[in-house]
Design a protein around this motif. Structure first.
Motif, short mmCIF file in Angstrom:
data_model
loop_
_atom_site.label_atom_id
_atom_site.label_comp_id
_atom_site.label_asym_id
_atom_site.label_seq_id
_atom_site.Cartn_x
_atom_site.Cartn_y
_atom_site.Cartn_z
N VAL A 1 68.70 42.02 19.15
CA VAL A 1 67.71 41.29 20.13
C VAL A 1 66.90 42.19 20.55
O VAL A 1 65.54 42.14 20.63
N GLU A 2 67.22 43.39 21.00
CA GLU A 2 66.49 44.43 21.74
C GLU A 2 65.57 44.80 20.47
O GLU A 2 64.41 44.92 20.98
N ASN A 3 65.94 45.06 19.32
CA ASN A 3 65.46 45.62 17.99
C ASN A 3 64.14 44.45 17.90
O ASN A 3 63.03 45.02 17.66
N VAL A 4 64.56 43.23 18.09
CA VAL A 4 63.41 42.30 17.70
C VAL A 4 62.40 42.34 18.58
O VAL A 4 61.08 42.06 18.34
N LEU A 5 62.88 42.17 19.96
CA LEU A 5 61.80 42.22 20.99
C LEU A 5 60.89 43.45 20.86
O LEU A 5 59.71 43.22 21.20
N LYS A 6 61.41 44.71 20.66
CA LYS A 6 60.46 45.84 20.28
C LYS A 6 59.42 45.64 19.32
O LYS A 6 58.22 45.92 19.42
N ILE A 7 59.80 44.99 18.21
CA ILE A 7 58.77 44.46 16.98
C ILE A 7 57.74 43.35 17.50
O ILE A 7 56.52 43.56 17.38
N LEU A 8 58.14 42.49 18.43
CA LEU A 8 57.19 41.49 18.93
C LEU A 8 56.51 41.73 20.12
O LEU A 8 55.73 41.06 20.69
#
Length: 128
Positions: free
Chosen positions: A10-17
């Motif tokens: 989730v942290e990695n996805v939020l970094k992208i978005l």
């Protein structure tokens, strides 16, 4: 999947978005739309040119947006979602449905993942 690996994902996805404008840019490109830079500027009047360029470059580097340069005079640059970027549409639909639940009385109600909420307008619906 462990709670730790899920949290990391989730942290990695939020970094992208992350970024104030990325989801708005995505919304305008859903449905296979190909837009010129100037079209995006008009569609999102509150964003500065510098910020739009920055957000588009980050999204291109992350593999969400494809930048198409037409070598002509005057220069023409277009943007569209990659297949991976377009695959984000159902996830954003689900987030909009979740957000619509905030003001509903959910006492005693059970939802299945397949259920929809009629009052929401999702990115996939808006792009059609």
């Amino acid at each position: 999947m462990t709670p730790y690996s899920a949290a990391t994902g989730v942290e990695n996805v939020l970094k992208i978005l992350e970024g104030r404008w990325k989801l708005i840019i995505l919304f305008h490109l859903f449905g296979g739309k190909v837009l010129r830079f100037s079209d995006l500027e008009r569609a999102i009047p509150a964003i500065s040119q510098k910020m739009l360029i920055q957000q588009l470059r980050q999204m291109e580097n992350d593999g969400i947006v494809l930048r198409i340069v037409h070598h002509q005079v005057p220069p023409k640059v277009e943007y569209r979602l990659t297949d991976w970027g377009q695959a984000l549409c159902p996830a954003l639909d689900a987030l909009l449905k979740w957000a619509a639940l905030k003001d509903k009385d959910l006492t005693g109600m059970v939802f299945t993942p397949e259920e929809t909420i009629d009052e929401t307008v999702s990115p996939g619906q808006a792009a059609r």
